[in-house]
Design a protein around this motif. Structure first.
Motif, PDB file in Angstrom:
ATOM      1  N   ASN A  70      62.660   0.176  53.228  1.00 38.04           N
ATOM      2  CA  ASN A  70      62.956   1.056  54.352  1.00 38.04           C
ATOM      3  C   ASN A  70      64.057   2.073  54.046  1.00 38.04           C
ATOM      4  O   ASN A  70      64.956   2.306  54.853  1.00 38.04           O
ATOM      5  N   VAL A  71      63.976   2.681  52.861  1.00 35.62           N
ATOM      6  CA  VAL A  71      64.912   3.755  52.533  1.00 35.62           C
ATOM      7  C   VAL A  71      64.707   4.903  53.521  1.00 35.62           C
ATOM      8  O   VAL A  71      63.578   5.359  53.733  1.00 35.62           O
ATOM      9  N   GLN A  72      65.793   5.354  54.104  1.00 38.32           N
ATOM     10  CA  GLN A  72      65.755   6.365  55.153  1.00 38.32           C
ATOM     11  C   GLN A  72      66.472   7.643  54.717  1.00 38.32           C
ATOM     12  O   GLN A  72      67.338   7.596  53.828  1.00 38.32           O
ATOM     13  N   PRO A  73      66.125   8.780  55.318  1.00 39.66           N
ATOM     14  CA  PRO A  73      66.853  10.019  55.011  1.00 39.66           C
ATOM     15  C   PRO A  73      68.353   9.835  55.178  1.00 39.66           C
ATOM     16  O   PRO A  73      68.806   9.259  56.176  1.00 39.66           O
ATOM     17  N   GLY A  74      69.089  10.300  54.180  1.00 35.42           N
ATOM     18  CA  GLY A  74      70.539  10.229  54.230  1.00 35.42           C
ATOM     19  C   GLY A  74      71.142   8.979  53.641  1.00 35.42           C
ATOM     20  O   GLY A  74      72.349   8.946  53.365  1.00 35.42           O
ATOM     21  N   GLN A  75      70.349   7.935  53.429  1.00 36.39           N
ATOM     22  CA  GLN A  75      70.900   6.740  52.791  1.00 36.39           C
ATOM     23  C   GLN A  75      71.244   7.036  51.337  1.00 36.39           C
ATOM     24  O   GLN A  75      70.567   7.816  50.672  1.00 36.39           O
TER      25      GLN A  75
END
Length: 391
Positions: A70-75
């Motif tokens: 669940n890599v998300q934008p901004g991580q």
């Protein structure tokens, strides 16, 4: 001159491999058949993991791992600049930010001490994950990486594309095979032709997490499931399936898996030959001024690559080509790629890997390399470094 060109790596296809693929082509399933599951089962057993998921290539494996975690934008995710760009790109596919830690110049592996410094310089939670790479076949100490991950709340994807059969020795003296899932949440492998196990193109994800395993199976096939236990609605009939999330077609066909199974059956034989060749190279270069070997004699090294470092790398590369020896450079540091420079990275950001890059050369390393061919490679390198121009 040798009887054949000598590249840095070469596939080894036997009559048994051809027969295995031919049998798969005559079988009922060309894709999504039983050979896929059997390859997964045997590969998981080989590395010591509970689960394995076969996919279309190593890059697909990395992408699916990032999605499953669940890599998300901004991580913000930490990896090494000494790798093929896919190790970083998988984070960018999901909108995450890639951060690099410099290498240990003695091994080429990400320096976990520098990773700790990065983590300690920011609040807990600033970084989300770590992608260490078993560069050239030398295993990262994932026990130490796991301590960092637990302390700072990170997940770990082990990029083991170079290292099936490789291992490190843990603090209790036990061999920990690359991809066994004891310390990393997920691990990935590549079956590109120059790797230890070839399927043409192909990759594998291993894990000890049942939840991640089932999630990866869905993501590999468009986010679709047929498992009655996972269905949201009552089935309309035996044909019923549900797309429950946005997935991809990252499947590996049965005939590729048949080749993988055949190659896996002799994987230890190929690994033993790689280590034998590496020991011969180590001995040959030990007393040769002007040539430095990266991480010589390390236990557990799987030797996808054999890397030397020399002052006149470009000149040696060109000289070897005239001798029908086709060396390669692994790798241009990721942060120096124009795409990543467009994100703000610059020359000088990671001086250790940049110094390594200026001198590194991967020379022939593959199981069918003969002793005579290897001696020829060594003789050509010796001829170059002992010539007056090299002084």
């Amino acid at each position: 001159m040798p009887d054949r060109p000598l590249p840095y790596g070469r596939q080894h296809i036997t009559d048994a491999d051809v027969a295995a693929v031919t049998a798969a082509l005559h079988a009922d399933y060309l894709t999504q058949g039983p050979t896929v599951a059997e390859f997964e089962r045997q590969f998981a057993e080989y590395v010591g993991a509970r689960y394995a998921v076969a996919v279309s290539n190593g890059t697909a494996a990395l992408h699916l791992c990032a999605l499953a975690l669940n890599v998300q934008p901004g991580q913000r995710i930490i990896t090494t600049p000494l790798t093929f760009s896919a190790s970083a790109n998988c984070v960018r596919y999901c909108g995450g930010e890639v951060h690099f830690a410099d290498i240990d110049p003695q091994t080429g592996l990400v320096d976990l001490g520098l990773v700790r410094q990065m983590l300690e310089a920011h609040p807990k939670g600033y970084f989300t994950g770590l992608i260490p790479v078993d560069f050239a076949g030398l295993a990262v100490n994932l026990e130490e990486a796991r301590k960092l991950a637990d302390e700072f709340g990170l997940w770990i994807i082990e990029d083991a594309c170079h290292a099936p059969g490789g291992f490190f020795v843990d603090s209790a003296g036990r061999e920990q095979r690359c991809g066994n899932g004891h310390f990393a949440d997920l691990a990935i492998f590549s079956f590109h032709p120059v790797k230890h196990i070839a399927t043409g193109e192909g990759g594998m994800i291993t894990t000890n997490s049942e939840a991640l395993f089932h999630h990866l199976l869905r993501l590999r096939t468009h986010g679709i499931t047929r498992d009655p236990a996972d269905l949201v609605r009552e089935p309309d009939g035996g044909w019923y399936m549900e797309m429950q999330e946005l997935g991809y077609n990252y499947r590996l066909p049965d005939f590729n898996c048949a080749l993988g199974l055949s190659q896996l059956a002799r994987a230890d034989e190929g690994l033993a030959r790689r280590r034998q060749l590496a020991a011969r190279y180590d001995a040959a270069f030990a007393a040769l001024p002007g040539v430095t070997v990266l991480a010589p004699g390390r236990p557990g090294h799987a030797y996808h690559l054999y890397v030397i470092q020399v002052a006149q790398r470009r000149e040696l590369y060109d000289f070897l080509k005239t001798k029908q020896i086709f060396a390669q450079v692994h790798y241009i540091p990721v942060h120096r790629m124009p795409y990543y420079e467009g994100l703000g990275w610059r020359a000088g950001d990671f001086p250790l890997v940049e110094n390594y890059y200026a001198h590194c050369l991967s020379i022939p390393m593959f199981p069918t390399l003969t002793d005579a061919e290897q001696d020829y490679v060594v003789a050509c390198i010796r001829e170059f470094v002992e010539a007056p121009h090299a002084r």
